[in-house]
Design an enzyme around this catalytic site. Structure first.
Site, short mmCIF file in Angstrom:
data_model
loop_
_atom_site.label_atom_id
_atom_site.label_comp_id
_atom_site.label_asym_id
_atom_site.label_seq_id
_atom_site.Cartn_x
_atom_site.Cartn_y
_atom_site.Cartn_z
N ASN A 9 0.87 -1.18 0.00
CA ASN A 9 0.00 0.00 0.00
C ASN A 9 0.91 1.22 0.00
O ASN A 9 1.51 1.55 1.01
CB ASN A 9 -0.88 -0.05 1.27
CG ASN A 9 -1.70 1.22 1.45
OD1 ASN A 9 -1.77 2.06 0.56
ND2 ASN A 9 -2.32 1.34 2.62
N TRP A 10 0.99 1.86 -1.16
CA TRP A 10 1.94 2.97 -1.30
C TRP A 10 1.40 4.27 -0.71
O TRP A 10 2.10 5.27 -0.70
CB TRP A 10 2.31 3.18 -2.78
CG TRP A 10 3.13 2.05 -3.37
CD1 TRP A 10 3.48 0.87 -2.77
CD2 TRP A 10 3.70 2.01 -4.68
NE1 TRP A 10 4.23 0.10 -3.61
CE2 TRP A 10 4.38 0.78 -4.81
CE3 TRP A 10 3.70 2.89 -5.77
CZ2 TRP A 10 5.05 0.41 -5.98
CZ3 TRP A 10 4.35 2.52 -6.93
CH2 TRP A 10 5.03 1.30 -7.03
N LYS A 11 0.13 4.26 -0.30
CA LYS A 11 -0.49 5.46 0.29
C LYS A 11 -0.27 6.67 -0.63
O LYS A 11 -0.24 6.51 -1.84
CB LYS A 11 0.05 5.68 1.71
CG LYS A 11 -0.14 4.42 2.57
CD LYS A 11 0.01 4.64 4.03
CE LYS A 11 -0.19 3.31 4.75
NZ LYS A 11 -0.14 3.44 6.21
N HIS A 95 -9.59 1.16 4.70
CA HIS A 95 -8.32 1.32 5.44
C HIS A 95 -8.57 2.26 6.62
O HIS A 95 -9.37 3.19 6.52
CB HIS A 95 -7.25 1.89 4.50
CG HIS A 95 -5.90 1.88 5.12
ND1 HIS A 95 -5.49 2.83 6.02
CD2 HIS A 95 -4.86 1.01 5.00
CE1 HIS A 95 -4.26 2.55 6.42
NE2 HIS A 95 -3.85 1.44 5.82
N GLU A 97 -6.95 4.64 7.75
CA GLU A 97 -6.72 6.06 7.46
C GLU A 97 -7.95 6.67 6.79
O GLU A 97 -8.30 7.82 7.02
CB GLU A 97 -5.45 6.24 6.61
CG GLU A 97 -4.21 6.05 7.46
CD GLU A 97 -2.99 5.54 6.72
OE1 GLU A 97 -2.96 5.57 5.48
OE2 GLU A 97 -2.05 5.09 7.42
N GLU A 167 -5.61 -5.07 10.56
CA GLU A 167 -4.58 -4.06 10.80
C GLU A 167 -4.89 -3.31 12.10
O GLU A 167 -5.69 -2.36 12.09
CB GLU A 167 -4.56 -3.04 9.64
CG GLU A 167 -4.26 -3.65 8.30
CD GLU A 167 -3.66 -2.62 7.35
OE1 GLU A 167 -2.57 -2.84 6.86
OE2 GLU A 167 -4.30 -1.58 7.12
N GLY A 173 2.20 2.24 10.87
CA GLY A 173 3.15 3.35 10.73
C GLY A 173 3.83 3.74 12.03
O GLY A 173 4.47 4.78 12.12
N SER A 213 3.18 -2.11 10.43
CA SER A 213 4.64 -2.13 10.63
C SER A 213 5.28 -3.47 10.26
O SER A 213 6.19 -3.94 10.95
CB SER A 213 4.98 -1.74 12.07
OG SER A 213 4.55 -0.42 12.33
N GLY A 234 2.75 -1.15 4.34
CA GLY A 234 2.77 0.27 4.00
C GLY A 234 4.20 0.74 3.77
O GLY A 234 4.78 0.52 2.72
N GLY A 235 4.78 1.35 4.80
CA GLY A 235 6.12 1.96 4.70
C GLY A 235 7.15 1.10 4.00
O GLY A 235 7.86 1.58 3.10
P1 PGA Z 1 2.68 0.29 7.71
O1 PGA Z 1 1.23 0.50 7.06
O2 PGA Z 1 3.23 -0.98 7.17
O3 PGA Z 1 3.45 1.51 7.31
O4 PGA Z 1 2.46 0.21 9.21
C1 PGA Z 1 0.37 -0.58 6.88
C2 PGA Z 1 -0.93 -0.11 6.27
O5 PGA Z 1 -1.36 1.01 6.56
O6 PGA Z 1 -1.56 -0.83 5.47
#
Ligand code: PGA
Length: 251
Positions: A9-11, A95, A97, A167, A173, A213, A234-235
């Protein structure tokens, strides 16, 4: 047997050109990979360049969000047929977010899932509790509510085409990962719920990914748990070397 899924997930990272470069690098690194499904979800503006970059590779394309209507006066929104014709096979829905920063409700999540399925996109449905909810022992209650509302009025055949990402919001994050045991427990709970809502057979077909994470340093431990069928990253998905290591730890 469920095949593991590793989804990036490149956000809101990577311009069109940066997205092309990262996807091209991933194609080079992952062309030989087998026994795991790899999905990358760039921002909307990167879909077209990433699609070109991953042509003739095993990497699949996904999006990060969508609207539930097919078309209409919805300024700033993107629909399922638009994603489908842009080459997407998957779409992340609900998600945390989106739920927390953009006030996405469980009803909206449900409508989006139905629309995605109607257009043959597999929704990657995100569920997870916040820190205060975990500390108040409400993890199961929160996850159950999110799951029941997300899957409202879906048939068994539809449910089977979904992917779930557990999640925990406190792990996204933050560098704090759920322990493999904590994650496995939550996944087991989700699978039991799916089994009672639909059927055991259906529940066994659905991939439940862990997200929060995930890094090369912890992915192997998480992915070897019996109920963890992959990861939503994500990251660490923004760095080709890290993402490659995570993918390889699933094989
Ligand atoms: P993260 O994000 O790996 O940076 O914690 C995961 C996500 O939001 O899907």
């Amino acid at each position: 047997m469920r095949i593991s899924i590793i989804a990036g997930n490149w956000k809101m990272y990577k311009t069109e050109e940066e997205a092309f470069l990262l996807a091209s690098d991933l194609k080079r690194r992952l062309n030989d990979v087998a026994g795991v499904k790899v999905i990358i979800c760039p921002p909307f503006t990167g879909l077209s360049s990433v699609k070109k970059a991953i042509e003739n590779s095993p990497i699949l394309l996904g999006a990060q969000n969508m609207h539930w209507e097919e078309k209409g006066a919805y300024t700033g929104e993107i629909s399922s047929p638009m994603l489908l014709t842009a080459g997407c096979k998957y779409v992340i829905i609900g998600h945390s977010e989106r739920r927390n920063l953009f006030f996405e409700t469980d009803d909206a999540v449900n409508l989006k899932i139905k629309s995605a399925l109607k257009f043959n996109l597999s929704p990657i449905i995100c569920l997870g509790e916040k820190l205060d909810q975990r500390e108040a022992n409400k993890t199961e209650e929160v996850v159950e509510n999110q799951l029941r509302r997300a899957f409202k009025d879906l048939s068994v055949q539809e449910a089977e085409k979904t992917v779930i990402a557990y999640e925990p919001v406190w792990a996204i994050g933050t560098g704090k990962t759920a322990t493999p045991q904590q994650a496995n427990e939550a996944h087991l709970f989700i699978r039991e719920l799916l089994s009672s809502e639909f059927s055991r057979e259906c529940a066994e077909k659905i991939n439940i990914l862990y997200g929060g994470s995930v890094k090369p340093e912890n992915s192997r431990e998480l992915l070897k748990m019996s109920e963890i069928d992959g990861a939503l990253v994500g990251g660490a998905s923004l760095d080709a070397e890290s993402f490659e290591k995570i993918v390889r730890s699933a094989t």
